[in-house]
Design an enzyme around this catalytic site. Structure first.
Site, PDB file in Angstrom:
ATOM      1  N   MET A 123      61.520  27.638  47.360  1.00 43.14           N
ATOM      2  CA  MET A 123      61.025  26.153  47.316  1.00 43.14           C
ATOM      3  C   MET A 123      60.943  25.309  46.503  1.00 43.14           C
ATOM      4  SD  MET A 123      59.810  23.930  49.576  1.00 43.14           S
ATOM      5  CE  MET A 123      58.914  24.182  51.006  1.00 43.14           C
ATOM      6  N   GLU A 154      42.114  44.555  45.868  1.00 39.66           N
ATOM      7  CA  GLU A 154      40.894  44.267  46.020  1.00 39.66           C
ATOM      8  C   GLU A 154      41.623  42.679  46.799  1.00 39.66           C
ATOM      9  OE1 GLU A 154      40.841  45.193  43.901  1.00 39.66           O
ATOM     10  OE2 GLU A 154      39.063  46.282  43.222  1.00 39.66           O
ATOM     11  N   PHE A 205      29.694  47.056  30.960  1.00 39.89           N
ATOM     12  CA  PHE A 205      30.560  47.783  31.640  1.00 39.89           C
ATOM     13  C   PHE A 205      30.924  47.565  33.230  1.00 39.89           C
ATOM     14  CE2 PHE A 205      33.624  50.588  34.396  1.00 39.89           C
ATOM     15  CZ  PHE A 205      34.351  50.196  33.072  1.00 39.89           C
ATOM     16  N   GLN A 206      32.448  46.675  33.378  1.00 40.49           N
ATOM     17  CA  GLN A 206      32.484  45.926  34.021  1.00 40.49           C
ATOM     18  C   GLN A 206      31.484  44.813  34.826  1.00 40.49           C
ATOM     19  OE1 GLN A 206      33.599  48.986  36.949  1.00 40.49           O
ATOM     20  NE2 GLN A 206      35.948  48.875  36.536  1.00 40.49           N
ATOM     21  N   LYS A 223      23.457  46.422  40.920  1.00 39.42           N
ATOM     22  CA  LYS A 223      23.374  48.225  41.574  1.00 39.42           C
ATOM     23  C   LYS A 223      22.132  48.819  41.446  1.00 39.42           C
ATOM     24  CE  LYS A 223      25.385  52.397  40.347  1.00 39.42           C
ATOM     25  NZ  LYS A 223      26.671  53.479  39.280  1.00 39.42           N
TER      26      LYS A 223
END
Lengths: 581, 166
Positions: A492, A71, A133-134, A183
């Site tokens: 760096m 993602e 869930f999630q 959903k």
């Protein structure tokens, strides 16, 4: 011309098809609304909570959907797309981990004012708040790093929310807007009523500047003997590069461009002084310290530009033009604030601006400084120097490529040695400084500009933070040319540890990095390695001539530092000139 | 510049999460919140927040500007820059054996406060006024033994016919 005509007609036909008041699901409403906003390309990753949305995309080809491998890759690609095109970038992720994987990308876009519409799924409204869930409270998590966010609880709200989101993301001071869609909302059916009007009571950015304030600026310019323009990302965001050039040509005021302002003004111009700040040029930093009038055009006086605030531009009267009133006076006390869009403001100013005849001596002074103290590095005949690689990339692409970078030394060298002449051609994470941004953002930039050469310059550290996206370059034949400046360390950090932490090198060794040529080849992408100038030029030319993506690893010396450098706590004219001295 | 107390009215859309947007902004930018009250306003769909904060003029300017960047914020008014009425309500549960009650009642009456509950050994005192008055009331009740204090925080309004939403 005739093909153009057909495209226009079929676009109208398509629009009519998308606008049709059918009874459709929230997912289909989302897709149609995106199309009506002009979306052509979406970056995403499916999962449980967005299954209805992805189901609606089955066999759907009205816009392009690119399946990234993470993602974070999706949102950085959407960001690169937005920066390179000026349009709104769009990405989709599922609930929970899908959404939280976007967080770094959202913060990156927020810090640099990049217009994104970020779509996340969430668990069904009946499950929200139950630790399902999630499930993750993504609107809550991202509140400090979004311009605005929506949690859509009713499918009826979707068309309005999407239209508002695009409006908010792309107007005023741009930024990411998140739309969280549970959903059951993406599954629910309703009659589609497209929304084309905007009515947001609490949102009305000031575009036109106050004429009285612009007059004050013009008067201050007339009186100034050492005027200087500090041009920032606002010039690029508002598309004001031509107007800035006109303003400079008419007034004769020298210009310095911030990291995100690079490309907003042609680097070949005799009055361009380079980038200011921590790794800015001798001329830009000294000009700021000596100026009697500093005109900030769409920059935000970031701490990497101002360094120590007390003692910054000590002799200058400050003019600050910004679309975001909160930026004015935030870090630097301002004498003449101008709230407005840069393009509109410069257009107005250009009708009355006169040449600064008082500043002749000053112009000669900065031009002389520029000649006496250019950016320099000590080249080597037996070692490949990173600065040389950047110059080589510049020369072989004739300064016309879109260059994306990651974060660190190679980013600063790219800013210093790739001389930009076009807006939206330097894509880099300036505010947040996000490693892993460089490569996926190039994919987005290339999607927005299929006909331009897109070069992604990375370090060996940052390349490993999003290397998995080589897959989508290979599968979709996205011809990004990836340069890896491999110095085998976190350069760096090494530089700071050398200069500020007394050579105490702590956890910077990147031993164990993959063979980048083999890594590229594992994804089906051509890979090259170069350790000398001859090899570098040959490999790079071959990469440029490759019709698809290519990766070139440049093995460079480990101990090279970025100079000039201003360490924290110093004013910008207290520069370590380093190797170039 | 010295830090002074400011009372700000913030007119916001009555939307879920709006309090989080406002309080989160104060938190992450290091602005202080002394008290915050939220309630319905004269217009349906809008709430009025009254925030008491301390800071110098530069901070106050930033607070106002940053608040305006929140899409759900409709208007920000610095009430304390004008003639303002600021009021707070406090409920104070004070220990008061029957023998001590007349004395406590004397204090309560002087402050034009009222007793809203009487328990076997306690009284609940309700006092309304500006924060200074509430503080004074608490100080006077302290010797009797305060069990619990619940304060609403300041709500405020501009005096006269001027309104902050117009």
């Amino acid at each position: 011309m005739s093909t153009h005509h057909t495209t226009m007609r079929s676009k109208d036909e398509l629009r009519e098809k998308w606008m049709k008041p059918d009874i459709i699901t929230g997912s289909e409403i989302l897709l149609r609304s995106l199309l009506l906003e002009g979306v052509e390309c979406v970056f995403g990753y499916p999962g449980g909570a967005v299954l209805y949305i992805y189901d609606a995309m089955h066999g759907f080809d009205d816009f392009n959907h690119l399946l990234t491998r993470h993602e974070q890759g999706a949102i950085h690609a959407a960001d690169g797309y937005a920066r390179a095109s000026g349009k709104v970038g769009v990405c989709i992720a599922t609930s929970g981990p899908g959404a939280t994987n976007l967080v770094t990308g959202i913060a990156t876009a927020y810090m640099d004012s990049i217009p994104l519409v970020v779509i996340t799924g969430n668990v069904a409204t009946t499950l929200i708040g139950t630790d399902a869930f999630q499930e993750a409270d993504i609107t809550g998590i991202t509140m400090p790093i979004t311009k605005h966010s929506y949690l859509v609880r009713d499918v009826e709200d979707l068309p309005r929310v999407i239209h508002e989101a695009f409006h908010i993301a792309s107007t005023g001071r741009k930024g990411p807007v998140l739309i969280d869609i549970p959903k059951d909302v993406s599954a629910a059916k309703t009659l589609f009523k497209p929304v084309t009007e905007i009515d947001i009571r609490g949102y009305n950015p000031t575009v036109s500047p106050n004429k009285y304030q612009v007059d004050k600026m013009i008067k201050a310019i007339e009186q100034a003997e050492r005027p200087l323009i500090l041009a920032g990302a606002g010039v690029v965001h508002s598309g004001a590069h031509d107007e800035l050039l006109e303003f400079v040509n008419k007034s004769g005021i020298p210009v310095t461009t911030t990291l995100l302002g690079l490309g907003g003004f042609p680097s070949g111009h005799e009055l361009w002084l380079g980038m200011p700040g921590m790794h800015g040029t001798y001329t830009a930093n000294n000009a700021i310290q000596q100026a009697d009038l500093l005109i900030n055009v769409g920059a935000r006086f970031d701490d990497r530009v101002t360094m120590k605030l007390e003692g910054f531009a000590p002799y200058a009267k400050i003019v600050h033009i910004d679309i975001d009133p909160a930026e004015i006076g935030k870090n630097v006390p301002t004498d003449i604030p101008i709230v407005g869009d840069i393009l509109t403001t410069l257009k107005q100013a250009n009708t009355v601006i006169k040449h600064t005849d008082n500043a002749e001596e000053w112009r000669n002074l900065v031009k002389q400084m520029k000649m006496d103290k250019p950016l320099r590095y000590i080249d080597s005949s037996d070692e490949l120097k990173p600065q040389w690689v950047i110059e080589m990339i510049h020369d072989t692409t004739h300064g016309n490529a879109i260059v994306t970078t990651d974060v660190g030394q190679h980013q600063m060298w790219s800013a210093q040695y790739y001389r930009f002449n076009h807006p939206r051609s330097f894509i880099t994470s300036g505010g947040l400084g996000t490693m892993g941004f460089g490569f996926p953002s190039a994919i987005g930039a290339q999607m927005a500009n299929p006909d331009r050469t897109v070069v992604s310059i990375n370090g060996d550290g940052g390349m490993q933070m999003c290397a998995q996206e080589l897959a989508i370059c290979a599968i979709n034949n996205i011809p990004v040319k990836v340069a890896i400046i491999n110095n085998q360390v976190l350069g760096m950090v090494r530089q700071w540890q050398e200069i500020i932490y007394d050579n105490r090198y702590s956890h910077i060794d990147l031993a164990g990095s993959p063979d980048f040529v083999k890594l590229a080849e594992a994804y089906g992408v051509r890979g090259f390695r170069a350790t000398t100038k001859e090899e570098a030029l040959q490999a790079w030319e071959e990469a440029l001539n490759t019709p698809g993506p290519a990766v070139v690893e440049f093995v460079v010396r480990k101990h090279e530092n970025v100079y000039p450098m201003v360490t924290q706590g110093c004013t910008i004219d207290q520069m370590i000139m380093g190797d170039s001295e | 510049m010295s830090a002074t107390k400011h009372t700000i009215a913030v007119i916001v859309n009555d939307q879920p999460g709006v309090l989080q947007r406002v309080s989160g902004l104060f938190g992450r930018r290091g602005f202080n919140i002394e008290s915050i009250t939220v309630g319905a306003s004269e217009e349906a769909g809008l709430s009025r927040m009254v925030i008491v904060t301390t800071g110098d003029d530069h901070m106050l300017e930033q607070i106002e500007k940053q608040l305006y960047k929140i899409i759900d914020v409709i208007k920000v008014v610095n009430l304390s820059s004008q003639a303002m009425v600021g009021r707070e309500l406090a409920l104070i549960k004070v220990k008061a054996e029957p023998s001590e009650r007349p004395e406590v009642l004397g204090v309560v009456e002087t402050f034009r406060a009222s007793i809203v509950d009487i328990g076997p050994t306690t009284l609940v005192v309700q006092v309304v006024g500006d924060s200074v008055k509430i503080e004074a009331m608490i100080e006077l009740l302290q010797p009797y033994g305060i069990r619990e204090i619940s304060r609403t925080g300041v709500t405020a309004m501009i005096r006269g016919s001027v309104t902050d939403s117009k």
